[in-house]
Scaffold this motif. Structure first.
Motif: not given
Length: 280
Positions: A230-256
């Motif tokens: 859910l923290a990832r979902t909130a971060a993707l919605a632009g609601l703030g800065v999140a901190c989580m294991p990098d494997d969860l957001v690796r694809a999001d970072i690569a896709a911009g």
């Protein structure tokens, strides 16, 4: 009711089918005198002769043939049932109860179960996801999955995953409106998405390390979850800065979709371990 000794019946059936005390002894793994005494004891209790002995062979009498027709199939059924029970010893079966954090269950446990369960249909797995550290003995779990540094010293712990790194992320639009943090302390000026982790006594203090220097920063913001997903979902919605294991957001970072900051402060640390009581 006459209660015959089962071993005597087994001995009689073995000799009657083999047609020889010698062959029956070789097949059953007992000595010929043992078989002879067992058959003789059975004949004495029944009061009839069951086997006719000649110099060439041993054949059932009429009474022996009748007894063999009665007990033979039943003895075969018992042997088959016992073999089926023994087979359970040779393959995994039963219920396994595992306590795990949500991320470990999704990233480590589920891929393993997806491969395991089709091959072992007699296994049932109960997975309880929770952030709190659990006393697996008192709560009657077979095993648990947690970070290596969270496992009690009296447990056997086996590493089951690679080293982990945390990632601090937010959307490009979020950082377009605010300066990117250059050091962990800068996060106090940002809207951060918190995590509730009972194992840390409440809200997770974001942990950083660089050049042997360790920092813990307590952040604030509009949202707090007990789920990194859910923290990832909130971060993707632009609601703030999140901190989580990098494997969860690796694809999001690569896709911009997300931008990573403070990567040089996020050092690798011990990954997940499977642990269980040493006495079990």
């Amino acid at each position: 009711m006459l209660r015959e000794n089962l071993n005597d019946l087994v001995a009689f059936a073995a000799v009657a089918r083999a047609g020889s005390f010698t062959r029956a002894a070789a097949r059953s793994g007992v000595t010929q005198p043992v078989l002879s005494r067992a058959v003789r004891a059975l004949e004495e209790r029944l009061g009839v002769r069951l086997l006719a002995r000649t110099t060439r062979a041993v054949v059932p009498t009429e009474a022996g043939e009748r007894l063999l027709r009665i007990v033979g199939p039943q003895l075969d059924g018992i042997a088959a049932d016992l073999s089926a029970l023994t087979a359970l010893r040779d393959k995994p079966a039963g219920t396994i109860r595992i306590t795990s954090g949500e991320h470990a269950a999704a990233s480590i446990l589920w891929p393993a179960l997806e491969r395991l369960l089709p091959a072992y249909p007699d296994i049932t797995v109960d997975v309880i996801t929770e952030n709190a550290l659990t006393d697996i003995v008192s709560e009657r779990f077979d095993a648990g999955i947690r970070m290596g540094d969270q496992v009690e010293k009296d447990m056997i712990a086996v590493r089951i995953g690679p080293a982990l790194r945390m990632a601090v992320v937010a959307t490009p639009a979020y950082f377009a409106a605010r300066p990117r943090p250059r050091a962990p302390q800068d996060l106090t000026a940002h809207a951060c998405i918190n995590l509730h982790l009972a194992s840390y006594g409440g809200r997770y203090a974001w942990e950083f390390e660089k050049g042997g220097r360790e920092l813990r920063v307590r952040v604030d913001g509009p949202l707090a979850f007990s789920s990194v997903f859910l923290a990832r979902t909130a971060a993707l919605a632009g609601l703030g800065v999140a901190c989580m294991p990098d494997d969860l957001v690796r694809a999001d970072i690569a896709a911009g979709r997300l931008v990573r900051v403070l990567a040089d402060w996020c050092a690798p640390f011990a990954g997940y371990h499977l642990y269980y009581p040493s006495r079990r």
